[in-house]
Design a protein around this motif. Structure first.
Motif, PDB file in Angstrom:
ATOM      1  N   GLY A  50     -30.269 -99.569  51.730  1.00  0.00           N
ATOM      2  CA  GLY A  50     -31.461-100.314  51.259  1.00  0.00           C
ATOM      3  C   GLY A  50     -31.956-101.215  52.161  1.00  0.00           C
ATOM      4  O   GLY A  50     -31.310-101.738  53.312  1.00  0.00           O
ATOM      5  N   ILE A  51     -33.211-101.541  52.244  1.00  0.00           N
ATOM      6  CA  ILE A  51     -34.062-102.332  53.085  1.00  0.00           C
ATOM      7  C   ILE A  51     -35.068-103.189  52.321  1.00  0.00           C
ATOM      8  O   ILE A  51     -35.763-102.511  51.410  1.00  0.00           O
ATOM      9  N   THR A  52     -35.045-104.647  52.430  1.00  0.00           N
ATOM     10  CA  THR A  52     -35.960-105.164  51.702  1.00  0.00           C
ATOM     11  C   THR A  52     -37.325-105.376  52.467  1.00  0.00           C
ATOM     12  O   THR A  52     -37.519-104.768  53.394  1.00  0.00           O
ATOM     13  N   SER A  53     -38.497-105.870  51.871  1.00  0.00           N
ATOM     14  CA  SER A  53     -39.753-106.027  52.566  1.00  0.00           C
ATOM     15  C   SER A  53     -39.689-106.968  53.871  1.00  0.00           C
ATOM     16  O   SER A  53     -40.511-106.682  54.895  1.00  0.00           O
ATOM     17  N   GLY A  54     -38.647-107.598  53.835  1.00  0.00           N
ATOM     18  CA  GLY A  54     -38.448-108.557  54.985  1.00  0.00           C
ATOM     19  C   GLY A  54     -37.625-107.876  56.169  1.00  0.00           C
ATOM     20  O   GLY A  54     -37.363-108.441  57.334  1.00  0.00           O
ATOM     21  N   GLY A  55     -37.145-106.883  55.559  1.00  0.00           N
ATOM     22  CA  GLY A  55     -36.288-106.221  56.756  1.00  0.00           C
ATOM     23  C   GLY A  55     -34.703-106.156  56.623  1.00  0.00           C
ATOM     24  O   GLY A  55     -33.947-105.597  57.388  1.00  0.00           O
ATOM     25  N   SER A  56     -34.286-107.119  55.792  1.00  0.00           N
ATOM     26  CA  SER A  56     -32.717-107.139  55.492  1.00  0.00           C
ATOM     27  C   SER A  56     -32.365-105.912  55.091  1.00  0.00           C
ATOM     28  O   SER A  56     -32.737-105.132  54.140  1.00  0.00           O
ATOM     29  N   THR A  57     -31.195-105.273  55.553  1.00  0.00           N
ATOM     30  CA  THR A  57     -30.604-103.925  55.331  1.00  0.00           C
ATOM     31  C   THR A  57     -29.166-104.095  54.522  1.00  0.00           C
ATOM     32  O   THR A  57     -28.552-105.210  54.815  1.00  0.00           O
ATOM     33  N   ASP A  60     -39.324 -99.926  44.896  1.00  0.00           N
ATOM     34  CA  ASP A  60     -39.885-101.039  43.819  1.00  0.00           C
ATOM     35  C   ASP A  60     -41.224-101.054  44.326  1.00  0.00           C
ATOM     36  O   ASP A  60     -41.322-102.187  45.374  1.00  0.00           O
ATOM     37  N   VAL A  61     -42.094-101.014  43.593  1.00  0.00           N
ATOM     38  CA  VAL A  61     -43.706-101.082  43.921  1.00  0.00           C
ATOM     39  C   VAL A  61     -44.439-102.027  42.941  1.00  0.00           C
ATOM     40  O   VAL A  61     -44.356-101.881  41.721  1.00  0.00           O
ATOM     41  N   ARG A  62     -45.464-102.994  43.516  1.00  0.00           N
ATOM     42  CA  ARG A  62     -46.224-103.565  42.818  1.00  0.00           C
ATOM     43  C   ARG A  62     -47.450-103.099  42.879  1.00  0.00           C
ATOM     44  O   ARG A  62     -48.138-102.890  43.717  1.00  0.00           O
ATOM     45  N   VAL A  81     -21.114 -94.794  55.498  1.00  0.00           N
ATOM     46  CA  VAL A  81     -22.192 -94.484  56.491  1.00  0.00           C
ATOM     47  C   VAL A  81     -22.436 -95.693  57.441  1.00  0.00           C
ATOM     48  O   VAL A  81     -23.155 -95.448  58.390  1.00  0.00           O
ATOM     49  N   LYS A  82     -21.952 -96.864  57.255  1.00  0.00           N
ATOM     50  CA  LYS A  82     -22.268 -97.807  58.131  1.00  0.00           C
ATOM     51  C   LYS A  82     -21.818 -97.503  59.650  1.00  0.00           C
ATOM     52  O   LYS A  82     -20.662 -97.182  59.967  1.00  0.00           O
ATOM     53  N   GLY A  83     -22.768 -97.802  60.377  1.00  0.00           N
ATOM     54  CA  GLY A  83     -22.404 -97.446  62.025  1.00  0.00           C
ATOM     55  C   GLY A  83     -23.019 -96.212  62.395  1.00  0.00           C
ATOM     56  O   GLY A  83     -22.936 -95.832  63.541  1.00  0.00           O
ATOM     57  N   ARG A  84     -23.055 -95.522  61.279  1.00  0.00           N
ATOM     58  CA  ARG A  84     -23.629 -94.009  61.570  1.00  0.00           C
ATOM     59  C   ARG A  84     -25.019 -93.856  61.147  1.00  0.00           C
ATOM     60  O   ARG A  84     -25.793 -93.242  61.789  1.00  0.00           O
ATOM     61  N   PHE A  85     -25.652 -94.452  59.921  1.00  0.00           N
ATOM     62  CA  PHE A  85     -27.035 -94.371  59.754  1.00  0.00           C
ATOM     63  C   PHE A  85     -27.672 -95.676  59.711  1.00  0.00           C
ATOM     64  O   PHE A  85     -27.179 -96.966  59.651  1.00  0.00           O
ATOM     65  N   THR A  86     -29.149 -95.582  59.988  1.00  0.00           N
ATOM     66  CA  THR A  86     -29.755 -96.529  60.295  1.00  0.00           C
ATOM     67  C   THR A  86     -31.085 -96.550  59.302  1.00  0.00           C
ATOM     68  O   THR A  86     -31.941 -95.520  59.379  1.00  0.00           O
ATOM     69  N   ILE A  87     -31.316 -97.433  58.510  1.00  0.00           N
ATOM     70  CA  ILE A  87     -32.475 -97.508  57.515  1.00  0.00           C
ATOM     71  C   ILE A  87     -33.711 -98.354  58.180  1.00  0.00           C
ATOM     72  O   ILE A  87     -33.305 -99.399  58.635  1.00  0.00           O
ATOM     73  N   ILE A 119     -50.947 -98.710  44.997  1.00  0.00           N
ATOM     74  CA  ILE A 119     -49.882 -99.651  45.763  1.00  0.00           C
ATOM     75  C   ILE A 119     -50.552-100.959  46.097  1.00  0.00           C
ATOM     76  O   ILE A 119     -51.421-101.018  46.844  1.00  0.00           O
ATOM     77  N   PHE A 120     -49.978-102.023  45.838  1.00  0.00           N
ATOM     78  CA  PHE A 120     -50.377-103.239  46.206  1.00  0.00           C
ATOM     79  C   PHE A 120     -49.433-103.673  47.271  1.00  0.00           C
ATOM     80  O   PHE A 120     -49.995-104.106  48.218  1.00  0.00           O
ATOM     81  N   SER A 121     -48.043-103.758  46.819  1.00  0.00           N
ATOM     82  CA  SER A 121     -47.204-103.993  48.006  1.00  0.00           C
ATOM     83  C   SER A 121     -46.016-103.222  47.459  1.00  0.00           C
ATOM     84  O   SER A 121     -45.766-102.818  46.263  1.00  0.00           O
ATOM     85  N   ILE A 122     -45.048-103.406  48.395  1.00  0.00           N
ATOM     86  CA  ILE A 122     -43.567-102.624  48.062  1.00  0.00           C
ATOM     87  C   ILE A 122     -42.634-103.512  48.494  1.00  0.00           C
ATOM     88  O   ILE A 122     -42.482-103.912  49.655  1.00  0.00           O
ATOM     89  N   ASN A 123     -41.781-103.800  47.384  1.00  0.00           N
ATOM     90  CA  ASN A 123     -40.543-104.667  47.854  1.00  0.00           C
ATOM     91  C   ASN A 123     -39.541-103.996  48.263  1.00  0.00           C
ATOM     92  O   ASN A 123     -39.353-103.158  49.457  1.00  0.00           O
ATOM     93  N   ALA A 124     -38.278-103.809  48.039  1.00  0.00           N
ATOM     94  CA  ALA A 124     -37.123-102.971  48.209  1.00  0.00           C
ATOM     95  C   ALA A 124     -37.281-101.555  48.324  1.00  0.00           C
ATOM     96  O   ALA A 124     -37.982-100.915  47.382  1.00  0.00           O
ATOM     97  N   MET A 125     -36.873-100.734  49.200  1.00  0.00           N
ATOM     98  CA  MET A 125     -37.060 -99.514  49.481  1.00  0.00           C
ATOM     99  C   MET A 125     -35.574 -99.045  49.810  1.00  0.00           C
ATOM    100  O   MET A 125     -34.608 -99.909  50.347  1.00  0.00           O
ATOM    101  N   GLY A 126     -35.084 -97.755  49.467  1.00  0.00           N
ATOM    102  CA  GLY A 126     -33.805 -97.264  49.831  1.00  0.00           C
ATOM    103  C   GLY A 126     -33.763 -95.873  49.605  1.00  0.00           C
ATOM    104  O   GLY A 126     -34.498 -95.172  49.506  1.00  0.00           O
ATOM    105  N   TRP A 127     -32.414 -95.482  50.167  1.00  0.00           N
ATOM    106  CA  TRP A 127     -31.956 -93.963  50.002  1.00  0.00           C
ATOM    107  C   TRP A 127     -30.686 -93.882  49.271  1.00  0.00           C
ATOM    108  O   TRP A 127     -29.699 -94.695  49.601  1.00  0.00           O
ATOM    109  N   HIS A 128     -30.639 -92.903  48.325  1.00  0.00           N
ATOM    110  CA  HIS A 128     -29.411 -92.571  47.635  1.00  0.00           C
ATOM    111  C   HIS A 128     -29.097 -91.081  47.981  1.00  0.00           C
ATOM    112  O   HIS A 128     -30.188 -90.595  48.529  1.00  0.00           O
ATOM    113  N   ARG A 129     -27.967 -90.774  47.390  1.00  0.00           N
ATOM    114  CA  ARG A 129     -27.605 -89.371  47.677  1.00  0.00           C
ATOM    115  C   ARG A 129     -26.762 -89.124  46.551  1.00  0.00           C
ATOM    116  O   ARG A 129     -26.143 -89.927  45.852  1.00  0.00           O
ATOM    117  N   GLN A 130     -26.879 -87.514  46.228  1.00  0.00           N
ATOM    118  CA  GLN A 130     -26.143 -87.022  45.149  1.00  0.00           C
ATOM    119  C   GLN A 130     -25.359 -85.748  45.523  1.00  0.00           C
ATOM    120  O   GLN A 130     -26.284 -84.694  45.823  1.00  0.00           O
TER     121      GLN A 130
END
Length: 120
Positions: free
Chosen positions: A50-57, A98-100, A63-69, A28-39
């Motif tokens: 989802g959350i970006t490297s800068g913290g935008s979610t 997404d990993v660089r 799940v809005k209002g109940r879950f926090t990434i 790993i050099f850097s990680i861009n977006a990270m996220g959670w999915h479900r099935q």
């Protein structure tokens, strides 16, 4: 290669809380977006949050209002705090990233999944 390892899945009663973690390791050099999915059984995999490297979610409406990434960039780890859980939240939860690498190449990786079961 990069590995994503989830933890924290469990059986919980409706109204309860769980915190999922997903740690990335490997080349790993850097990680861009990270996220959670479900099935859920018989359903397609869906984005939970989802959350970006800068913290935008961003969140699924269900799940809005109940879950926090959140994420800890120093630990290459993403978290999902789940509150007010409902039986409809029952699913296998997967993290992705997404990993660089040090050569500048980017790839998308998935974890193996962790089971969340919410009883009514």
């Amino acid at each position: 290669q990069v590995q994503l390892v989830e933890s924290g899945g469990d059986l919980v009663q409706a109204g309860g809380s769980l915190r999922l973690s997903c740690a990335a390791s490997g080349s790993i050099f850097s990680i861009n977006a990270m996220g959670w999915h479900r099935q859920a059984p018989g359903k397609q995999r869906e984005l939970v949050a989802g959350i970006t490297s800068g913290g935008s979610t961003n969140y699924a409406g269900s799940v809005k209002g109940r879950f926090t990434i959140s994420r800890d960039n120093a630990k290459n780890t993403v978290y999902l705090q789940m509150n007010s859980l409902k039986p409809d939240d029952t699913a296998v939860y997967y993290c992705d990233a997404d990993v660089r690498d040090r050569f500048g190449l980017s790839n998308h990786y998935w974890g193996q999944g962790t089971q969340v079961t919410v009883s009514s």
